[in-house]
Scaffold this motif. Structure first.
Motif, mmCIF file in Angstrom:
data_model
loop_
_atom_site.group_PDB
_atom_site.id
_atom_site.type_symbol
_atom_site.label_atom_id
_atom_site.label_comp_id
_atom_site.label_asym_id
_atom_site.label_seq_id
_atom_site.Cartn_x
_atom_site.Cartn_y
_atom_site.Cartn_z
ATOM 1 N N ALA A 1 10.567 10.358 9.254
ATOM 2 C CA ALA A 1 10.728 8.911 9.169
ATOM 3 C C ALA A 1 9.843 8.722 7.956
ATOM 4 N N ALA A 2 10.172 7.539 7.385
ATOM 5 C CA ALA A 2 9.262 7.060 6.258
ATOM 6 C C ALA A 2 8.051 6.312 6.922
ATOM 7 N N PRO A 3 7.026 6.425 6.069
ATOM 8 C CA PRO A 3 5.547 5.629 6.528
ATOM 9 C C PRO A 3 5.812 4.243 6.756
ATOM 10 N N PRO A 4 5.228 3.535 7.818
ATOM 11 C CA PRO A 4 5.333 2.355 8.010
ATOM 12 C C PRO A 4 4.856 1.223 6.633
ATOM 13 N N ILE A 5 5.502 0.340 6.572
ATOM 14 C CA ILE A 5 5.012 -0.384 5.242
ATOM 15 C C ILE A 5 3.745 -1.216 5.771
ATOM 16 N N GLU A 6 2.868 -1.074 4.989
ATOM 17 C CA GLU A 6 1.538 -1.638 5.263
ATOM 18 C C GLU A 6 1.423 -2.891 4.499
ATOM 19 N N GLU A 7 0.668 -4.121 5.289
ATOM 20 C CA GLU A 7 0.521 -5.173 4.678
ATOM 21 C C GLU A 7 -0.467 -5.065 3.250
ATOM 22 N N ASN A 8 -0.075 -5.998 2.212
ATOM 23 C CA ASN A 8 -1.080 -5.862 0.989
ATOM 24 C C ASN A 8 -2.249 -6.690 1.576
ATOM 25 N N ALA A 9 -3.306 -5.897 0.975
ATOM 26 C CA ALA A 9 -4.582 -6.564 1.086
ATOM 27 C C ALA A 9 -4.851 -8.250 0.539
#
Length: 152
Positions: free
Chosen positions: A143-151
């Motif tokens: 699985a691809a890593p989860p998309i993290e919110e931009n700071a």
């Protein structure tokens, strides 16, 4: 106050409480994407069936959904005991193992004998072909890593 107004107010308050909790939640831990090639010494389709029967009771495949054992998504090629949201045995934490066919095979065969302080209490799996099939299946769990919110 009308029933409709009370209903709307209650929904509004619930929404505010849910949104305020979103920023404080720690996201579930996950492993990096698998970089090893698929393990082809076994039958992954048969391994999926064996996995459900022998492993699925204690292991999930989604980040943050640990059961008795840690979730196993992206396990193939990962360092042992790397998830921060699961409590591993001391032996596994200090093993230096990388989960590939060479380490998975004896561990699946008989975890307590391979790692004396192992928390994995599964029945031994003496059949080498069944173990190869499970390892082949585990190598497909990518699985691809989860998309993290931009700071902000």
């Amino acid at each position: 106050m009308s029933i409709l107004s009370k209903y709307l107010l209650g929904g509004f308050i619930a929404a505010i409480l849910l949104l305020s909790a979103c920023g404080e939640r720690t996201p579930p831990d996950h492993r990096a994407p698998v970089t090893l090639p698929l393990y082809t010494e076994g039958d992954a389709d048969n391994g999926a069936i064996i996995y459900q029967d022998a492993c699925g009771q204690c292991h999930q495949l989604n980040a943050g959904l640990n059961k008795k054992g840690p979730q196993l998504m992206n396990i193939y090629g990962a360092k042992a005991a790397e998830l921060d949201d699961y409590t591993y045995s001391e032996g596994l934490k200090t093993s230096g193992w990388i989960w590939d066919a060479e380490t998975l095979d004896p561990y699946i065969a008989d975890a307590p004998n391979t790692m004396p302080d192992s928390k994995m209490l599964s029945d031994p799996m003496p059949d080498a072909q069944e173990r190869a099939d499970v390892i082949a299946y585990l190598s497909t769990l990518r699985a691809a890593p989860p998309i993290e919110e931009n700071a902000k």
